[in-house]
Structures are given as structure tokens and as C-alpha cells.
Write an enzyme that holds these catalytic residues in place. Structure first.
Site, mmCIF file in Angstrom:
data_model
loop_
_atom_site.group_PDB
_atom_site.id
_atom_site.type_symbol
_atom_site.label_atom_id
_atom_site.label_comp_id
_atom_site.label_asym_id
_atom_site.label_seq_id
_atom_site.Cartn_x
_atom_site.Cartn_y
_atom_site.Cartn_z
ATOM 1 N N ILE A 53 -9.958 -0.165 15.763
ATOM 2 C CA ILE A 53 -9.404 -1.464 16.131
ATOM 3 C C ILE A 53 -10.494 -2.251 16.856
ATOM 4 O O ILE A 53 -11.137 -1.733 17.778
ATOM 5 C CB ILE A 53 -8.151 -1.282 17.017
ATOM 6 N N GLU A 96 -6.460 1.789 -7.090
ATOM 7 C CA GLU A 96 -6.998 1.133 -8.306
ATOM 8 C C GLU A 96 -6.871 -0.378 -8.192
ATOM 9 O O GLU A 96 -7.757 -1.121 -8.602
ATOM 10 C CB GLU A 96 -6.196 1.579 -9.540
ATOM 11 N N ALA A 97 -5.743 -0.820 -7.650
ATOM 12 C CA ALA A 97 -5.534 -2.263 -7.489
ATOM 13 C C ALA A 97 -6.443 -2.821 -6.393
ATOM 14 O O ALA A 97 -6.946 -3.947 -6.492
ATOM 15 C CB ALA A 97 -4.066 -2.533 -7.159
ATOM 16 N N HIS A 139 -5.900 -3.849 3.146
ATOM 17 C CA HIS A 139 -4.840 -2.981 3.660
ATOM 18 C C HIS A 139 -3.969 -2.531 2.483
ATOM 19 O O HIS A 139 -3.600 -3.361 1.638
ATOM 20 C CB HIS A 139 -4.009 -3.737 4.697
ATOM 21 N N GLU A 151 -4.413 -9.671 15.964
ATOM 22 C CA GLU A 151 -3.321 -8.709 15.779
ATOM 23 C C GLU A 151 -3.663 -7.832 14.564
ATOM 24 O O GLU A 151 -4.157 -8.324 13.551
ATOM 25 C CB GLU A 151 -1.976 -9.415 15.528
HETATM 26 C C1 GAR Z 1 -8.126 2.160 1.490
HETATM 27 O O1 GAR Z 1 -6.912 2.514 0.876
HETATM 28 C C2 GAR Z 1 -7.927 0.995 2.440
HETATM 29 O O2 GAR Z 1 -7.007 0.055 1.982
HETATM 30 C C3 GAR Z 1 -7.404 1.698 3.654
HETATM 31 O O3 GAR Z 1 -8.188 2.869 3.752
HETATM 32 C C4 GAR Z 1 -8.592 3.266 2.444
HETATM 33 C C5 GAR Z 1 -10.085 3.408 2.434
HETATM 34 O O4 GAR Z 1 -10.524 3.954 1.226
HETATM 35 N N1 GAR Z 1 -7.517 0.891 4.832
HETATM 36 C C6 GAR Z 1 -6.635 0.898 5.819
HETATM 37 O O5 GAR Z 1 -5.661 1.607 5.830
HETATM 38 C C7 GAR Z 1 -6.958 -0.046 6.960
HETATM 39 N N2 GAR Z 1 -5.753 -0.405 7.637
HETATM 40 P P1 GAR Z 1 -12.034 3.837 0.785
HETATM 41 O O6 GAR Z 1 -12.866 4.358 1.968
HETATM 42 O O7 GAR Z 1 -12.161 4.721 -0.407
HETATM 43 O O8 GAR Z 1 -12.330 2.390 0.497
#
Ligand code: GAR
Length: 215
Positions: free
Chosen positions: A91, A171-172, A108, A142
Site C-alpha cells: 500500500i 487472460e483478460a 485489479h 483509497e
Molecule cells: C494480477 O492478477 C493482478 O491483477 C493482481 O495480482 C496479480 C499479479 O499477477 N493484483 C492485485 O491483486 C492488486 N490489488 P502478475 O504478477 O502475474 O501480473
């Protein structure tokens, strides 16, 4: 646009951004990859692509302020003027977020404002929602909050586990993160009254924003 990508782990979204920039689809350059974890797999992806990396280990800082100051210094030193948070699990302080206002994106794995915070896949399954997805947004102080740039809707299937749902959403994510950065790098994004407006016509491939995986 020169981007610093902040990661904490696997770095698959980082990889999607690297490929978008390298193919010329996204008119931007990744100037630095920062990880707060020394062993993050994403650091190897960056090195393989010839991108400078920095490890800024939060456990070696005695306050959030000093950690964020180190992030800021590394980003500026690399000449980056934009930040993409890509699975960065720290954070950030209000001051840091304010100073990068409209120059910092986060991804996210939920359709914000639904399911902010952690464990969002498990919570989506638990709540029985039929549709969830992912969101790329500008950051506000926030958590998981700020003007939305791109979203994709992804179905929740009856037999989904946290893992199968997360994989489908991921994937999306790999589609909508480069898409958001492309729109911004092309100068087509304005934040007006805390809402994103895409200038010069419609969203690209608009229909794909709804469940790109089902495409
Ligand atoms: C992803 O799913 C991203 O959206 C999530 O962490 C993963 C990272 O994957 N992020 C969060 O939850 C942040 N709040 P990656 O390291 O393979 O990109």
C-alpha cells in the site's frame, strides 16, 4: 512515455506490457522494473527483455514514507514519467499517490468498485456472482480506487475454484492493461470530474471490452 513498472511476484502483466511496447502496439517504453521482493519472477522477465531492474525491499525500510521515497527516487532517476502497478502488493502512502496523480495505473482482478482488496476471486465465488472481471484504473489514495480506464467482464462458471477463476481473469488482464497504456500513451485519455473520457472516437474494439476471453 517512459514507464516504471512496480511488481511483487510473477510479473505476467509486466510481460504483457513488455510485449505490447516491444511490438510497437503500445507507443511507450518501459524504463525500469521495480520489485519490493528480491526473488520476484518478474525481475527475470525484465532482465530477459533487457530492461533495467531495481529491488527496493520494503523490509529494509523503517517506514512507509522512506520506502516510498526510495521508489520515487528510483523512478525519477530512470527518467520515468509514468508508473504501472502490476501485482505490486504494497500500500502506497497518500503523498506518493497524490504526487503521481493521473500518472499511475493499477490493475485489479475484479470489476471495481466490486471486490476491492485481497482474496477477490474467493469472495466473488463465495458471493455467487455470475460475472466478475478486471479493471485498470488511475490510482487515488483509497485502495483500489480511482478513475477507470479499461475493464473486462469474465464469467464465473459453476465449478470454478479460486485458481480456475483467477486464470480466466488473468487472460483478460493481459488484454486490458496494454490497451489502457496504449490509450494513455496515444494521448487519448482525459480525466474529467474523476471519470475517464476517451478522446477521438470510440473505445478501440469496443466489443472486446466485454469478456475478451470469450472473444
Ligand atoms: C494480477 O492478477 C493482478 O491483477 C493482481 O495480482 C496479480 C499479479 O499477477 N493484483 C492485485 O491483486 C492488486 N490489488 P502478475 O504478477 O502475474 O501480473
Amino acid at each position: 512515455m517512459k514507464i516504471a513498472v512496480f511488481i511483487s511476484g510473477r510479473g505476467s502483466n509486466l510481460q504483457a506490457l513488455i510485449e505490447g511496447c516491444q511490438s510497437g502496439e503500445v507507443p511507450a517504453e518501459i524504463g525500469l522494473v521495480v520489485s519490493n521482493r528480491p526473488g520476484a519472477q518478474g525481475l527475470k522477465r525484465a532482465a530477459a527483455a533487457g530492461i533495467a531492474t531495481a529491488v527496493i525491499d520494503h523490509t529494509t525500510y523503517d517506514s512507509r514514507e522512506s520506502f516510498d521515497a526510495a521508489l520515487d527516487a528510483a523512478t525519477q532517476r530512470a527518467g520515468c514519467d509514468f508508473i504501472c502497478l502490476a501485482g505490486f502488493m504494497r500500500i502506497l502512502t497518500e503523498d506518493f499517490v497524490r504526487s503521481w496523480r493521473d500518472r499511475m495505473l493499477n490493475i485489479h482482478p475484479a470489476l471495481l468498485p466490486a471486490f476491492p482488496g485481497i482474496n477477490c476471486h474467493a469472495r466473488a465465488i463465495e458471493m455467487g456472482v455470475r460475472i466478475t472481471g478486471c479493471t485498470v484504473h488511475f490510482c487515488r489514495p483509497e485502495l483500489d480506487n480511482g478513475p477507470i480506464v479499461t475493464q473486462a467482464a469474465v464469467p464465473v462458471l459453476p465449478d470454478d475454484t479460486e485458481e480456475t477463476l483467477a486464470a480466466r481473469i488473468l487472460e483478460a488482464e493481459h488484454v486490458i492493461y496494454p490497451m489502457a497504456v496504449k490509450l494513455i500513451a496515444e494521448g487519448r485519455v482525459r480525466v474529467i470530474n474523476e471519470k475517464v473520457r476517451i478522446m477521438d472516437g470510440a473505445y478501440p474494439e469496443r466489443e472486446k471490452l466485454i469478456s475478451p476471453v470469450a472473444g
